[in-house]
Design a protein around this motif. Structure first.
Motif, short mmCIF file in Angstrom:
data_model
loop_
_atom_site.label_atom_id
_atom_site.label_comp_id
_atom_site.label_asym_id
_atom_site.label_seq_id
_atom_site.Cartn_x
_atom_site.Cartn_y
_atom_site.Cartn_z
N ALA A 158 19.62 -31.85 12.65
CA ALA A 158 20.46 -32.41 13.70
C ALA A 158 20.04 -33.85 14.01
CB ALA A 158 20.39 -31.55 14.96
N LEU A 159 18.74 -34.10 14.01
CA LEU A 159 18.25 -35.46 14.23
C LEU A 159 18.67 -36.38 13.09
CD1 LEU A 159 14.67 -34.83 15.63
CD2 LEU A 159 16.64 -35.77 16.86
N GLU A 160 18.62 -35.87 11.86
CA GLU A 160 19.06 -36.66 10.71
C GLU A 160 20.54 -37.01 10.84
OE1 GLU A 160 18.13 -34.91 6.88
OE2 GLU A 160 16.19 -34.26 7.62
N LEU A 161 21.32 -36.05 11.29
CA LEU A 161 22.74 -36.29 11.50
C LEU A 161 22.96 -37.36 12.57
CD1 LEU A 161 25.61 -35.42 10.72
CD2 LEU A 161 25.42 -33.59 12.40
N ALA A 162 22.19 -37.30 13.63
CA ALA A 162 22.29 -38.29 14.70
C ALA A 162 21.93 -39.68 14.18
CB ALA A 162 21.38 -37.90 15.87
N VAL A 163 20.91 -39.78 13.35
CA VAL A 163 20.51 -41.07 12.77
C VAL A 163 21.65 -41.61 11.90
CG1 VAL A 163 18.94 -42.17 11.11
CG2 VAL A 163 18.04 -40.64 12.89
N TYR A 164 22.27 -40.76 11.14
CA TYR A 164 23.40 -41.17 10.31
C TYR A 164 24.52 -41.74 11.18
CZ TYR A 164 27.58 -40.80 7.46
OH TYR A 164 28.76 -41.07 6.83
N LEU A 165 24.85 -41.04 12.25
CA LEU A 165 25.93 -41.49 13.14
C LEU A 165 25.60 -42.85 13.77
CD1 LEU A 165 26.82 -38.12 14.86
CD2 LEU A 165 28.17 -39.35 13.16
N GLU A 166 24.34 -43.03 14.15
CA GLU A 166 23.93 -44.32 14.72
C GLU A 166 24.04 -45.43 13.68
OE1 GLU A 166 20.15 -44.50 16.73
OE2 GLU A 166 20.52 -42.55 17.68
N ARG A 167 23.52 -45.15 12.51
CA ARG A 167 23.47 -46.17 11.46
C ARG A 167 24.87 -46.56 10.96
NH1 ARG A 167 21.13 -43.61 6.77
NH2 ARG A 167 23.30 -43.17 6.28
N ASP A 168 25.70 -45.58 10.70
CA ASP A 168 26.99 -45.87 10.06
C ASP A 168 28.16 -46.05 11.02
OD1 ASP A 168 25.50 -45.69 7.80
OD2 ASP A 168 26.60 -44.02 6.91
N TYR A 169 28.06 -45.51 12.23
CA TYR A 169 29.19 -45.57 13.15
C TYR A 169 28.84 -46.17 14.52
CZ TYR A 169 31.28 -42.46 9.73
OH TYR A 169 31.75 -41.91 8.57
N ASN A 170 27.60 -46.58 14.70
CA ASN A 170 27.15 -47.10 15.99
C ASN A 170 27.44 -46.13 17.13
OD1 ASN A 170 26.07 -49.54 15.06
ND2 ASN A 170 28.11 -50.43 14.95
N PHE A 197 25.70 -43.44 19.42
CA PHE A 197 24.37 -43.05 19.84
C PHE A 197 24.44 -41.74 20.61
CE2 PHE A 197 24.44 -47.61 19.33
CZ PHE A 197 23.33 -47.82 18.53
N ILE A 198 23.69 -40.77 20.14
CA ILE A 198 23.64 -39.47 20.81
C ILE A 198 22.25 -39.32 21.40
CG2 ILE A 198 23.85 -36.97 20.55
CD1 ILE A 198 25.51 -37.47 18.04
N LYS A 199 22.19 -39.21 22.71
CA LYS A 199 20.90 -39.01 23.37
C LYS A 199 20.39 -37.60 23.05
CE LYS A 199 22.27 -42.09 27.04
NZ LYS A 199 22.84 -42.17 28.36
N GLU A 200 19.07 -37.47 23.12
CA GLU A 200 18.45 -36.20 22.74
C GLU A 200 19.02 -35.01 23.51
OE1 GLU A 200 14.07 -34.12 22.48
OE2 GLU A 200 14.19 -36.29 22.60
N HIS A 201 19.20 -35.16 24.82
CA HIS A 201 19.73 -34.04 25.61
C HIS A 201 21.19 -33.74 25.23
CE1 HIS A 201 21.20 -37.35 28.15
NE2 HIS A 201 22.11 -36.50 28.59
N GLU A 202 21.94 -34.78 24.83
CA GLU A 202 23.31 -34.56 24.38
C GLU A 202 23.32 -33.83 23.04
OE1 GLU A 202 25.62 -38.41 26.20
OE2 GLU A 202 24.42 -38.70 24.39
N LEU A 203 22.42 -34.23 22.17
CA LEU A 203 22.32 -33.61 20.85
C LEU A 203 22.03 -32.11 20.96
CD1 LEU A 203 22.31 -34.07 17.78
CD2 LEU A 203 19.87 -34.59 17.97
N MET A 204 21.16 -31.75 21.89
CA MET A 204 20.80 -30.35 22.06
C MET A 204 21.97 -29.51 22.60
SD MET A 204 17.90 -30.16 20.82
CE MET A 204 17.67 -31.65 19.88
N ASN A 205 22.95 -30.16 23.21
CA ASN A 205 24.12 -29.46 23.74
C ASN A 205 25.22 -29.27 22.70
OD1 ASN A 205 23.10 -29.08 26.34
ND2 ASN A 205 23.74 -31.13 26.95
N LEU A 206 25.08 -29.92 21.55
CA LEU A 206 26.07 -29.79 20.49
C LEU A 206 25.72 -28.56 19.65
CD1 LEU A 206 26.33 -33.53 19.38
CD2 LEU A 206 27.72 -32.32 21.06
N ARG A 207 26.45 -27.50 19.84
CA ARG A 207 26.15 -26.23 19.17
C ARG A 207 27.05 -25.95 17.97
NH1 ARG A 207 21.56 -25.73 21.43
NH2 ARG A 207 21.48 -25.21 23.61
#
Length: 77
Positions: free
Chosen positions: A41-53, A55-65
């Protein structure tokens, strides 16, 4: 880049991460059922930041099920 193109690329990325066919990744798929753990999930978040600008905060990421949760997040951000 349109939402549909982003959506397709995200589905492809998820499929690549868990080594399944992209057609097996459905919008209502649960990340845990797909085998996506917290590190992936963290890798996916890094991809989204890098390629699409996007940004998913950690607490938001944990809510994405589910895949649909992530796609909804993309629509609103």
């Amino acid at each position: 880049m349109s939402y549909e193109i982003k959506k397709q690329r995200i589905l492809e990325l998820i499929a690549e991460m868990v080594e399944i066919d992209v057609n097996e990744v459905k919008e209502d798929s649960d990340f845990a059922d797909l085998g996506i753990d917290s590190l992936m999930a963290l890798e996916l978040a890094v991809y989204l930041e890098r390629d699409y600008n996007i940004f998913i905060k950690e607490h938001e990421l944990m809510n994405l099920r589910k895949v649909e949760d992530l796609l909804s997040f993309l629509k609103t951000n």
